[in-house]
Design a protein around this motif. Structure first.
Motif, mmCIF file in Angstrom:
data_model
loop_
_atom_site.group_PDB
_atom_site.id
_atom_site.type_symbol
_atom_site.label_atom_id
_atom_site.label_comp_id
_atom_site.label_asym_id
_atom_site.label_seq_id
_atom_site.Cartn_x
_atom_site.Cartn_y
_atom_site.Cartn_z
ATOM 1 N N GLY A 63 9.834 18.034 15.442
ATOM 2 C CA GLY A 63 9.543 16.636 15.737
ATOM 3 C C GLY A 63 8.070 16.291 15.784
ATOM 4 O O GLY A 63 7.703 15.255 16.359
ATOM 5 N N GLN A 64 7.195 17.083 15.145
ATOM 6 C CA GLN A 64 5.749 16.826 15.201
ATOM 7 C C GLN A 64 5.097 17.133 13.854
ATOM 8 O O GLN A 64 5.475 18.096 13.181
ATOM 9 C CB GLN A 64 5.111 17.680 16.296
ATOM 10 C CG GLN A 64 3.603 17.518 16.399
ATOM 11 C CD GLN A 64 3.026 18.293 17.569
ATOM 12 O OE1 GLN A 64 3.245 17.929 18.726
ATOM 13 N NE2 GLN A 64 2.301 19.375 17.285
ATOM 14 N N ILE A 65 4.142 16.271 13.466
ATOM 15 C CA ILE A 65 3.340 16.512 12.275
ATOM 16 C C ILE A 65 1.864 16.443 12.658
ATOM 17 O O ILE A 65 1.490 15.760 13.614
ATOM 18 C CB ILE A 65 3.635 15.490 11.152
ATOM 19 C CG1 ILE A 65 3.332 14.071 11.626
ATOM 20 C CG2 ILE A 65 5.060 15.610 10.659
ATOM 21 C CD1 ILE A 65 3.458 13.034 10.522
ATOM 22 N N ILE A 82 8.742 1.595 5.894
ATOM 23 C CA ILE A 82 7.496 2.334 5.672
ATOM 24 C C ILE A 82 6.471 1.927 6.736
ATOM 25 O O ILE A 82 6.228 0.736 6.957
ATOM 26 C CB ILE A 82 6.924 2.062 4.269
ATOM 27 C CG1 ILE A 82 7.928 2.464 3.191
ATOM 28 C CG2 ILE A 82 5.606 2.797 4.085
ATOM 29 C CD1 ILE A 82 8.210 3.943 3.122
ATOM 30 N N TYR A 83 5.877 2.931 7.371
ATOM 31 C CA TYR A 83 4.759 2.693 8.306
ATOM 32 C C TYR A 83 3.552 3.431 7.734
ATOM 33 O O TYR A 83 3.564 4.669 7.617
ATOM 34 C CB TYR A 83 5.082 3.207 9.705
ATOM 35 C CG TYR A 83 4.103 2.763 10.768
ATOM 36 C CD1 TYR A 83 4.400 1.698 11.593
ATOM 37 C CD2 TYR A 83 2.880 3.425 10.940
ATOM 38 C CE1 TYR A 83 3.502 1.281 12.572
ATOM 39 C CE2 TYR A 83 1.982 3.016 11.915
ATOM 40 C CZ TYR A 83 2.303 1.939 12.716
ATOM 41 O OH TYR A 83 1.406 1.513 13.682
ATOM 42 N N ILE A 90 13.020 10.725 9.321
ATOM 43 C CA ILE A 90 11.647 10.259 9.123
ATOM 44 C C ILE A 90 10.911 11.284 8.280
ATOM 45 O O ILE A 90 10.937 12.492 8.584
ATOM 46 C CB ILE A 90 10.913 10.054 10.459
ATOM 47 C CG1 ILE A 90 11.595 8.959 11.290
ATOM 48 C CG2 ILE A 90 9.455 9.661 10.210
ATOM 49 C CD1 ILE A 90 10.936 8.708 12.639
ATOM 50 N N LEU A 91 10.276 10.823 7.210
ATOM 51 C CA LEU A 91 9.464 11.668 6.329
ATOM 52 C C LEU A 91 7.994 11.346 6.552
ATOM 53 O O LEU A 91 7.651 10.216 6.922
ATOM 54 C CB LEU A 91 9.857 11.414 4.871
ATOM 55 C CG LEU A 91 11.329 11.717 4.507
ATOM 56 C CD1 LEU A 91 11.598 11.304 3.075
ATOM 57 C CD2 LEU A 91 11.661 13.181 4.738
ATOM 58 N N PRO A 92 7.068 12.322 6.339
ATOM 59 C CA PRO A 92 7.299 13.646 5.739
ATOM 60 C C PRO A 92 7.985 14.617 6.692
ATOM 61 O O PRO A 92 8.168 14.324 7.870
ATOM 62 C CB PRO A 92 5.871 14.104 5.410
ATOM 63 C CG PRO A 92 5.026 13.404 6.414
ATOM 64 C CD PRO A 92 5.656 12.067 6.625
ATOM 65 N N LYS A 93 8.333 15.753 6.139
ATOM 66 C CA LYS A 93 9.024 16.748 6.949
ATOM 67 C C LYS A 93 8.142 17.203 8.104
ATOM 68 O O LYS A 93 6.926 17.278 7.983
ATOM 69 C CB LYS A 93 9.413 17.952 6.091
ATOM 70 C CG LYS A 93 10.469 17.632 5.056
ATOM 71 C CD LYS A 93 10.852 18.873 4.272
ATOM 72 C CE LYS A 93 11.935 18.570 3.252
ATOM 73 N NZ LYS A 93 12.330 19.786 2.476
ATOM 74 N N HIS A 94 8.782 17.500 9.192
ATOM 75 C CA HIS A 94 8.040 17.879 10.392
ATOM 76 C C HIS A 94 8.692 19.096 11.039
ATOM 77 O O HIS A 94 9.862 19.435 10.736
ATOM 78 C CB HIS A 94 8.012 16.714 11.389
ATOM 79 C CG HIS A 94 9.366 16.085 11.593
ATOM 80 N ND1 HIS A 94 10.303 16.592 12.446
ATOM 81 C CD2 HIS A 94 9.927 14.984 11.008
ATOM 82 C CE1 HIS A 94 11.390 15.833 12.408
ATOM 83 N NE2 HIS A 94 11.184 14.849 11.551
ATOM 84 N N ILE A 110 1.494 8.107 5.898
ATOM 85 C CA ILE A 110 2.646 7.278 5.493
ATOM 86 C C ILE A 110 3.900 7.879 6.110
ATOM 87 O O ILE A 110 4.264 9.033 5.800
ATOM 88 C CB ILE A 110 2.796 7.198 3.960
ATOM 89 C CG1 ILE A 110 1.571 6.525 3.343
ATOM 90 C CG2 ILE A 110 4.068 6.436 3.598
ATOM 91 C CD1 ILE A 110 1.623 6.460 1.838
ATOM 92 N N LEU A 111 4.565 7.124 6.963
ATOM 93 C CA LEU A 111 5.847 7.519 7.552
ATOM 94 C C LEU A 111 6.953 6.686 6.904
ATOM 95 O O LEU A 111 6.858 5.458 6.825
ATOM 96 C CB LEU A 111 5.842 7.298 9.058
ATOM 97 C CG LEU A 111 4.783 8.066 9.853
ATOM 98 C CD1 LEU A 111 4.863 7.685 11.330
ATOM 99 C CD2 LEU A 111 4.950 9.574 9.680
ATOM 100 N N GLU A 112 7.991 7.354 6.466
ATOM 101 C CA GLU A 112 9.123 6.666 5.810
ATOM 102 C C GLU A 112 10.395 6.937 6.586
ATOM 103 O O GLU A 112 10.764 8.090 6.827
ATOM 104 C CB GLU A 112 9.278 7.123 4.362
ATOM 105 C CG GLU A 112 10.407 6.416 3.629
ATOM 106 C CD GLU A 112 10.556 6.878 2.195
ATOM 107 O OE1 GLU A 112 11.479 6.414 1.509
ATOM 108 O OE2 GLU A 112 9.738 7.730 1.760
#
Length: 363
Positions: free
Chosen positions: A245-247, A285-286, A238-242, A256-258
């Motif tokens: 496991g957290q952004i 894409i979310y 899942i992008l962007p990089k985290h 935007i989550l890809e």
């Protein structure tokens, strides 16, 4: 006496000069042999009195009938590209065809017949069927030869990118008489009926498989079938990089989550937020155009291969914060409340404990 011999010799020479030339006599023989009613002998038929028929005895109607005979057809028409019937080129028919032809022409026709006999035959009379019809990585598959009833000397299997690809790579040759395959130390195995077994499939086994059957009648038959190896989904990200496991995302900003996963065929994606499905975001894409405090939480991407019914998922936590003062809201507020409640409960328990201990010691 000598004068008599000389006169007789001169008379014979004179008669020979007046007789038809050899080429004329040859044309007469050919015209007689071309007649439908004529005997197969190269010599003209004779009348009851022992004399040969003259060439002018043939009427124009006879000459017209000659155009439908075997000889006139081959001399007046161009040769077609199709091969002659084998039955007409063997046995009695072949001997009849040779009569009245020059040696060079006989050789040419014999070469034509031989070339037709050794031409390869395209795939006819059998099919190659994949069993099972759908396979994935790690499965075993059999490419079955069905409908072949001949006697095969060899089965030769090839692999290429597609049925139209002119290039092919030989996999294995199976010798029916010895029940032996070469090479023998490979993963692919050939059964007694020529069918090919491929165990422990991997993605690079994809392609078009062609079998060439060299049978005992010197025919070459070809047929094949495509093989598709399905796999995945796997290696989901899942992008962007985290980090861990957290952004963290600013309040009122766009998110935007890809989701990406390797799969064949391409995976189908669905999303969940805090355990609840989001039907409106059914792609990889979310997107959230403007973040609010309520967008904080756990986002789950699910990737599914609908052909082989396999799925994989991955989670990511989103924290929304306010830029002014650097305070963090949303999920942190809830966490702070919980921590405060727990601290209050702990303090009450401690007070009760000291009160009980103090009373006990005073007594």
């Amino acid at each position: 006496m000598e004068g008599l011999l000389v006169s007789q010799t001169q008379k014979r020479k004179k008669n020979r000069k007046q007789s038809p030339c050899s080429s004329c006599r040859q044309r007469q023989r050919q015209s007689w042999s071309h007649s439908p009613s004529a005997s197969p002998s190269p010599f003209p038929p004779r009348t009851p009195n022992g004399t040969a028929h003259s060439s002018n005895h043939h009427s124009s109607s006879h000459a017209q009938a000659h155009t439908h005979s075997y000889y006139s057809h081959n001399s007046n028409h161009h040769h077609s590209n199709s091969c002659p019937n084998r039955k007409k080129a063997t046995g009695l028919a072949k001997r009849k065809a040779m009569k009245g032809q020059s040696p060079n022409r006989r050789k040419k026709r014999a070469a034509t017949i031989l070339s037709c006999w050794i031409q390869p035959t395209s795939a006819q009379g059998f099919t190659v069927v994949q069993t099972p019809a759908t396979v994935k990585e790690g499965d075993n598959v059999i490419l079955n030869i069905q409908g072949y009833t001949g006697s095969a000397r060899e089965y030769v299997w090839y692999r290429k990118k597609s049925a139209q690809d002119p290039g092919r790579v030989k996999i294995v040759t199976f010798y029916s008489n010895h029940l032996y395959q070469s090479p023998s130390n490979i993963r692919q195995k050939v059964l007694a009926n020529g069918s090919l077994i491929i165990p422990n499939l991997i993605v690079i086994d994809d392609g078009y498989y062609e079998v060439q059957i060299n049978d005992s009648s010197s025919q070459i038959l070809k047929g094949g079938a495509p093989l598709k190896v399905y796999d995945g989904p796997e290696k989901i990200t899942i992008l962007p990089k985290h980090v861990h496991g957290q952004i963290e995302v600013l309040l009122n900003k766009k998110l935007i989550l890809e989701c990406q996963a390797s799969s064949e065929p391409p995976a189908q994606y669905t999303w969940q937020v805090n355990g609840s499905s989001r039907a409106g975001n059914s792609g990889n894409i979310y997107a959230i155009s403007k973040l609010s405090w309520g967008h904080s939480g756990t986002y789950t991407c699910m990737a599914m291969n609908s052909v082989i019914n396999t799925a994989i998922s991955k989670n990511i936590r989103v924290r929304v914060y306010e830029p002014s003062g650097g305070s963090i809201r949303g999920g942190d507020v809830v966490a702070g409340i919980v921590i405060g409640v727990l601290a209050g409960v702990a303090l009450i328990v401690a007070l009760i404990y000291y009160m009980v201990i103090g009373e006990s010691s005073g007594e």
